[in-house]
Design an enzyme around this catalytic site. Structure first.
Site, PDB file in Angstrom:
ATOM      1  N   ARG A  38    -128.531  22.409  37.822  1.00  0.00           N
ATOM      2  CA  ARG A  38    -127.494  23.443  37.842  1.00  0.00           C
ATOM      3  C   ARG A  38    -127.728  24.468  38.950  1.00  0.00           C
ATOM      4  O   ARG A  38    -126.766  25.052  39.467  1.00  0.00           O
ATOM      5  CB  ARG A  38    -127.413  24.125  36.476  1.00  0.00           C
ATOM      6  CG  ARG A  38    -126.713  23.262  35.436  1.00  0.00           C
ATOM      7  CD  ARG A  38    -126.545  23.971  34.117  1.00  0.00           C
ATOM      8  NE  ARG A  38    -125.657  23.215  33.243  1.00  0.00           N
ATOM      9  CZ  ARG A  38    -125.376  23.548  31.985  1.00  0.00           C
ATOM     10  NH1 ARG A  38    -125.915  24.647  31.469  1.00  0.00           N
ATOM     11  NH2 ARG A  38    -124.564  22.817  31.256  1.00  0.00           N
ATOM     12  N   LYS A 198    -119.285  15.382  15.188  1.00  0.00           N
ATOM     13  CA  LYS A 198    -118.195  15.931  14.382  1.00  0.00           C
ATOM     14  C   LYS A 198    -116.854  15.472  14.927  1.00  0.00           C
ATOM     15  O   LYS A 198    -116.432  15.871  16.000  1.00  0.00           O
ATOM     16  CB  LYS A 198    -118.269  17.461  14.374  1.00  0.00           C
ATOM     17  CG  LYS A 198    -117.326  18.128  13.384  1.00  0.00           C
ATOM     18  CD  LYS A 198    -117.664  17.790  11.942  1.00  0.00           C
ATOM     19  CE  LYS A 198    -116.768  18.553  10.970  1.00  0.00           C
ATOM     20  NZ  LYS A 198    -116.944  18.107   9.583  1.00  0.00           N
ATOM     21  N   GLY A 351    -124.304  17.701  28.205  1.00  0.00           N
ATOM     22  CA  GLY A 351    -125.748  17.854  28.343  1.00  0.00           C
ATOM     23  C   GLY A 351    -126.520  16.618  27.958  1.00  0.00           C
ATOM     24  O   GLY A 351    -127.474  16.229  28.638  1.00  0.00           O
ATOM     25  N   GLY A 374    -119.236  21.763  26.969  1.00  0.00           N
ATOM     26  CA  GLY A 374    -118.063  22.220  26.244  1.00  0.00           C
ATOM     27  C   GLY A 374    -116.887  22.512  27.156  1.00  0.00           C
ATOM     28  O   GLY A 374    -115.730  22.252  26.798  1.00  0.00           O
TER      29      GLY A 374
END
Length: 395
Positions: A38, A198, A351, A374
């Protein structure tokens, strides 16, 4: 097309810049950086600013600290960034106090200063306006180049925009441009590979993927829920009735749109628990009540690789199985290599996916490797990203 202004669209020469970067990088037990992906992703933006004699004050967070925790300090990140840039990145263990204000005032043209972790301060997550105004006071222009937090509304992400003209850095421009290519007008056939725990949180993404994909590989716990909803045994996988009801709706929608979900139906890799070192590959019908499905089996992986070899566009977000356990990393490792070897346009993100890619030394082998987890999921789900929306529109 990226319709927001970037650092190339305004006069920045010699200006004081507040730059929000995402240097949320992993570290060892002492906090020293173990993966600088990053940091390197922001090099084009930093080089451009420093070549034009800007004074650059960098804001970033690291980890999810509860108050001030030494292991999440950005001091080691400043040292690593200095090594990568080939010039000193100054650091001060402060953000809005006298030490930070003094360090900013002493900064010379062509110099860079990294301030302490924004999440050490509760005002960051609460998007406190006075806190954001203090941060904005360090510069004349706000440069947002932290795509991984573009879906957040934190003070240092969105709040500063109220007080400074705000433009994108090159990383944000690249992320939006490449992700847009993959989802707006992809070259077919399109293969999507997605995993996660989920199902409910992935519904918007699945809806969008069903619209644009020819085949969707669903992995992880989500795959187990779908298999259960289809009437298959899934051992001791745990989920609630709401998950199953959601899965049935997803399956009905996929059928109505003539989209095929690719699941580990031919064979599966199971263990007795997540720490099991003994990988057993069996047919789905032979699963025992005390088995956990932890990876795709060899035949199921071969089916995915066949789809990879036929695809012209591949979107991959999420490993196939419990990649953290080497016994169940085989599926993820094999598809990572197959995508890297393919000639398809390949966009990978998240990630966990990055961990797989980096562990195999495959970084740089894909068309685009997103820095956002996200944020990339939200963008590919069709959601607006607050930090991007807050930037200046191109004239």
């Amino acid at each position: 097309m990226f319709n927001k202004e970037t650092i190339k669209d305004i006069d920045i020469a010699g200006k004081n810049i507040v730059a929000r970067l995402d240097w949320n990088v992993p570290g060892d037990e002492t906090g020293e950086v173990t993966d600088d992906f990053r940091i390197r992703a922001n090099l084009p933006t930093l080089d451009y600013l420093l070549e034009r004699d800007c004074r650059v004050v960098i804001l970033s967070h690291r980890g999810r600290p509860e108050g001030r925790e030494a292991e999440f300090s950005l001091a080691p990140v400043a040292r690593k960034a200095g090594e990568i840039l080939g010039r000193e990145v100054k650091f001060v263990d402060d953000l809005t106090g006298e030490a930070a204000q003094s360090a900013v005032s002493e900064l010379k043209q062509g110099e860079t200063l990294l301030l302490e972790n924004t999440r050490f301060y509760p005002e960051e997550k609460s998007a406190d306006e006075e806190f954001a105004q203090k941060l904005a006071g360090y510069g004349e222009i706000f440069v947002f180049d932290a795509f991984a937090v573009a879906h957040r509304s934190d003070a240092s992400v969105v709040g500063i925009n109220k007080f400074l003209p705000s433009v994108a850095g090159f990383l944000v421009e690249k992320e939006i441009t490449e992700l847009s290519k993959a989802i707006d007008n992809p070259e077919r056939p399109v293969l999507a590979i997605t995993g996660g725990a989920k199902l409910e949180t992935k519904l918007p993404l699945l809806d969008n993927l069903m619209r644009l994909s020819d085949n969707i590989v669903v992995a992880g716990v989500m795959a187990n829920i779908l298999l259960h909803a289809m009437g298959h045994k899934v051992g001791k996988s745990v989920f609630d009735d709401e998950d199953v009801a959601t899965a049935r709706k997803v399956l009905e929608k996929a059928e109505s749109q003539n989209v095929e979900f690719v699941l580990p139906a031919d064979d599966i890799a199971v263990g007795k628990d997540i720490d099991d070192k003994q990988r057993r590959e069996i047919s789905l019908e032979d699963i025992a009540d005390d088995d956990l499905i932890l990876d795709f089996g060899a035949k199921s992986v071969a089916n995915i690789i066949e789809l990879i070899n036929k695809a012209n566009t591949i979107i991959w977000n999420g490993p196939l199985g419990l990649y953290e356990n080497p016994a169940f990393a085989e599926g993820s490792n094999r598809i990572a290599q197959a995508i890297a070897d393919s000639s398809a346009v390949s966009v990978v993100g998240g990630g966990d996916t990055a961990d797989v890619v980096n562990s195999l030394g495959l970084a740089g082998r894909f068309t685009h490797e997103s820095t956002g987890g996200g944020a990339s999921l939200d963008f590919m789900s069709g959601k607006k990203l607050p930090a991007i929306e807050a930037l200046l529109n191109k004239k």
